[in-house]
Design an enzyme around this catalytic site. Structure first.
Site, PDB file in Angstrom:
ATOM      1  N   GLU A 127       0.865  -1.191   0.000  1.00 22.84           N
ATOM      2  CA  GLU A 127       0.000   0.000   0.000  1.00 22.84           C
ATOM      3  C   GLU A 127       0.893   1.229   0.000  1.00 22.84           C
ATOM      4  OE1 GLU A 127      -2.578  -0.175   3.392  1.00 22.84           O
ATOM      5  OE2 GLU A 127      -3.677  -1.913   2.587  1.00 22.84           O
ATOM      6  N   GLU A 363       8.876  -8.100  -3.537  1.00 20.96           N
ATOM      7  CA  GLU A 363       8.684  -9.327  -2.731  1.00 20.96           C
ATOM      8  C   GLU A 363       9.637  -9.362  -1.526  1.00 20.96           C
ATOM      9  OE1 GLU A 363       7.493 -12.924  -4.565  1.00 20.96           O
ATOM     10  OE2 GLU A 363       6.564 -11.897  -6.253  1.00 20.96           O
TER      11      GLU A 363
HETATM   12  N1  COS Z   1       5.197 -17.630   7.932  1.00 22.99           N
HETATM   13  C1  COS Z   1       4.184 -17.648   8.789  1.00 22.99           C
HETATM   14  N2  COS Z   1       3.946 -16.657   9.656  1.00 22.99           N
HETATM   15  C2  COS Z   1       4.782 -15.607   9.640  1.00 22.99           C
HETATM   16  C3  COS Z   1       5.874 -15.531   8.761  1.00 22.99           C
HETATM   17  C4  COS Z   1       6.066 -16.605   7.885  1.00 22.99           C
HETATM   18  N3  COS Z   1       7.071 -16.605   7.006  1.00 22.99           N
HETATM   19  N4  COS Z   1       6.531 -14.380   8.973  1.00 22.99           N
HETATM   20  C5  COS Z   1       5.878 -13.747   9.950  1.00 22.99           C
HETATM   21  N5  COS Z   1       4.821 -14.504  10.346  1.00 22.99           N
HETATM   22  C6  COS Z   1       3.865 -14.217  11.388  1.00 22.99           C
HETATM   23  C7  COS Z   1       4.548 -14.103  12.754  1.00 22.99           C
HETATM   24  O1  COS Z   1       4.707 -15.360  13.369  1.00 22.99           O
HETATM   25  C8  COS Z   1       3.564 -13.219  13.497  1.00 22.99           C
HETATM   26  O2  COS Z   1       2.475 -13.989  13.934  1.00 22.99           O
HETATM   27  P1  COS Z   1       2.259 -14.378  15.504  1.00 22.99           P
HETATM   28  O3  COS Z   1       2.166 -13.072  16.230  1.00 22.99           O
HETATM   29  O4  COS Z   1       1.009 -15.179  15.499  1.00 22.99           O
HETATM   30  O5  COS Z   1       3.476 -15.176  15.891  1.00 22.99           O
HETATM   31  C9  COS Z   1       3.046 -12.311  12.410  1.00 22.99           C
HETATM   32  O6  COS Z   1       3.275 -12.954  11.175  1.00 22.99           O
HETATM   33  C10 COS Z   1       3.725 -10.949  12.390  1.00 22.99           C
HETATM   34  O7  COS Z   1       5.114 -11.191  12.233  1.00 22.99           O
HETATM   35  P2  COS Z   1       6.197 -10.291  12.940  1.00 22.99           P
HETATM   36  O8  COS Z   1       5.828 -10.087  14.380  1.00 22.99           O
HETATM   37  O9  COS Z   1       7.520 -10.886  12.634  1.00 22.99           O
HETATM   38  O10 COS Z   1       5.946  -8.912  12.157  1.00 22.99           O
HETATM   39  P3  COS Z   1       6.952  -7.756  11.809  1.00 22.99           P
HETATM   40  O11 COS Z   1       6.117  -6.600  11.440  1.00 22.99           O
HETATM   41  O12 COS Z   1       7.984  -7.589  12.870  1.00 22.99           O
HETATM   42  O13 COS Z   1       7.741  -8.305  10.535  1.00 22.99           O
HETATM   43  C11 COS Z   1       7.956  -8.838   8.220  1.00 22.99           C
HETATM   44  C12 COS Z   1       7.112  -8.932   9.471  1.00 22.99           C
HETATM   45  C13 COS Z   1       8.865  -7.647   8.192  1.00 22.99           C
HETATM   46  C14 COS Z   1       8.781 -10.119   8.114  1.00 22.99           C
HETATM   47  C15 COS Z   1       6.915  -8.750   7.111  1.00 22.99           C
HETATM   48  O14 COS Z   1       6.154  -7.577   7.297  1.00 22.99           O
HETATM   49  C16 COS Z   1       7.485  -8.767   5.731  1.00 22.99           C
HETATM   50  O15 COS Z   1       7.825  -9.830   5.208  1.00 22.99           O
HETATM   51  N6  COS Z   1       7.567  -7.577   5.095  1.00 22.99           N
HETATM   52  C17 COS Z   1       7.928  -7.493   3.698  1.00 22.99           C
HETATM   53  C18 COS Z   1       6.689  -7.630   2.881  1.00 22.99           C
HETATM   54  C19 COS Z   1       6.999  -7.821   1.459  1.00 22.99           C
HETATM   55  O16 COS Z   1       7.684  -8.743   1.062  1.00 22.99           O
HETATM   56  N7  COS Z   1       6.427  -6.921   0.661  1.00 22.99           N
HETATM   57  C20 COS Z   1       6.528  -7.020  -0.744  1.00 22.99           C
HETATM   58  C21 COS Z   1       5.131  -7.063  -1.232  1.00 22.99           C
HETATM   59  S1  COS Z   1       4.829  -8.158  -2.471  1.00 22.99           S
HETATM   60  S2  COS Z   1       5.685  -7.268  -4.006  1.00 22.99           S
END
Ligand code: COS
Length: 379
Positions: A127, A363
């Site tokens: 977003e 991604e």
């Molecule tokens: N598989 C399953 N669950 C996952 C996971 C995975 N690979 N990664 C994170 N989660 C879960 C966590 O376990 C947590 O759940 P619980 O509270 O139930 O344990 C929840 O998701 C939130 O995760 P977290 O607390 O780690 O959140 P953060 O905001 O600290 O970090 C990141 C999350 C940064 C890893 C995530 O936001 C991310 O991947 N960002 C990038 C997004 C992206 O790739 N964008 C591109 C868009 S597509 S072009």
């Protein structure tokens, strides 16, 4: 440990290579320059099964493993990374996401068309204010009994105007944070959807990237993927596989540039000999070959883990990080090896260099991959 490919893998690799050279190479410079969506090429890719490679044959897919997908992605990306991002999103985000987590009705309704390229899909997570920080979803999906009402804006959506369905991640219950997020299959012809203009991009210019606005879009309850509150995990799990696709795209961009360098270095002469006979060039080629081998092994390892049901979150992030960083370095060096010729469009390497940049961003940026890897190794 077995480092050889099966005869099926070799056949897929060879088929993708031939297809890319015969059908994608012609016109690739014009499509890039004019931002022309590769409509005919994508149609052919659908007919050949490249858009639903891993989908179960009972839904019209190829039923292939992730190794096959990596091999095909590399070959397509060597020639046209705009086509390969369309392929990656459709295969590893949209088809895989629906097949793994969707209901039987959702699979039956959408997979056969997606797998043959009769429709393509898009994945709507980012977003204007939620890119890396993906839990900060502002798009809302309010539960109205028999349907959800979606409002909000999604950004940087690959296949934005050409997709027929969108997988939309949205917040249903703000109080629950990421546990209140849902994922939906939204059909593009639903009332209230506005597609923004196509972005004018540095690279992968012929792929179609837009923003999408949702204004009171009614989505039937049966289009929610998984249980209430599963949407964020759905996005994360799906991106784990998506990152293998983008890693292999970056690998292909790098190995495509490297192959062009090998050829050029043996043809171009300077100071009385072919330039590969100068150590400045031969050492650059040696570095490229070594780094590409490492990149390929990381992609294949992540793919193998996925195929063998071994957790692959860390492996796919490592592959994505390494391949993207090396694609940027190798394509920049490829322009250098080509000198002035590398700076003009006819020699392809400047396009590969521009295309490489996005692999460090989408991604999950390289920094996000480091976050995922460091959390995994330090937990
Ligand atoms: N598989 C399953 N669950 C996952 C996971 C995975 N690979 N990664 C994170 N989660 C879960 C966590 O376990 C947590 O759940 P619980 O509270 O139930 O344990 C929840 O998701 C939130 O995760 P977290 O607390 O780690 O959140 P953060 O905001 O600290 O970090 C990141 C999350 C940064 C890893 C995530 O936001 C991310 O991947 N960002 C990038 C997004 C992206 O790739 N964008 C591109 C868009 S597509 S072009």
């Amino acid at each position: 440990m077995n480092f050889t490919f099966s005869s099926e893998h070799k056949l897929i690799q060879e088929t993708a290579k031939e297809f890319a050279n015969n059908e994608l190479l012609k016109g690739v410079i014009d499509r890039d320059e004019n931002k022309t969506f590769p409509k005919d090429q994508i149609k052919m890719m659908g007919e050949m099964g490249f858009l639903g490679m891993m989908v179960d044959p009972k839904y019209g897919g190829g039923g292939m493993d992730t190794i096959s997908y990596v091999l095909a992605m590399e070959e397509i990306s060597k020639i046209d990374a705009s086509c390969s991002v369309i392929m990656s999103v459709n295969n590893s985000l949209v088809c895989w996401g629906i097949e793994k987590f969707g209901s039987d009705a959702q699979k039956e309704k959408f997979l056969p068309k997606l797998a043959r390229g009769n429709m393509i899909g898009a994945f709507c997570l980012s977003e204007p204010e939620a890119g890396s920080d993906a839990t900060s979803q502002k798009t809302t999906a309010i539960d109205k009994g028999d349907h959800y009402l979606i409002n909000g804006t999604k950004n940087w959506i690959t296949n934005g105007s050409t997709a027929s369905i969108y997988l939309v991640i949205a917040q249903t219950d703000v109080e629950k944070g990421h546990k209140g997020i849902n994922a939906f299959i939204v059909e593009k012809d639903s009332a209230g959807i506005t597609v923004g203009p196509r972005e004018n991009k540095l690279g992968i210019r012929s792929s179609d990237t837009t923003s999408i606005m949702f204004s009171d879009v009614q989505v039937p309850k049966e289009n929610r993927i998984g249980e209430d509150g599963f949407g964020f995990k759905f996005a994360m799990k799906t991106l784990e596989g998506g990152r293998i696709g983008i890693a292999s795209q970056a690998l292909g961009i790098a190995s495509g540039a490297y192959e062009l360098c090998l050829k050029y270095a043996q043809e171009r002469k300077a100071f009385g000999k072919e330039i590969y006979k100068h150590q400045a060039i031969s050492f650059m080629l040696a570095d490229m070959a070594t780094e590409i081998d490492c990149a390929r092994l990381l992609c294949l390892k992540a793919a193998w883990q996925k195929d063998n049901n071994i957790n692959y979150a860390e492996a796919s992030s490592m592959a994505k990080l390494y391949c993207a960083e090396k694609a940027m370095k190798i394509t920049t060096d490829a322009v250098q090896i080509h000198g002035g010729y590398g700076f003009v469009k006819e020699y392809h390497v400047e396009r590969l260099m521009r295309d490489a940049k996005i692999t460090q961003i989408y991604e999950g940026t390289s920094e996000i991959q480091k976050l995922v890897i460091s959390r995994s190794i330090l937990k």
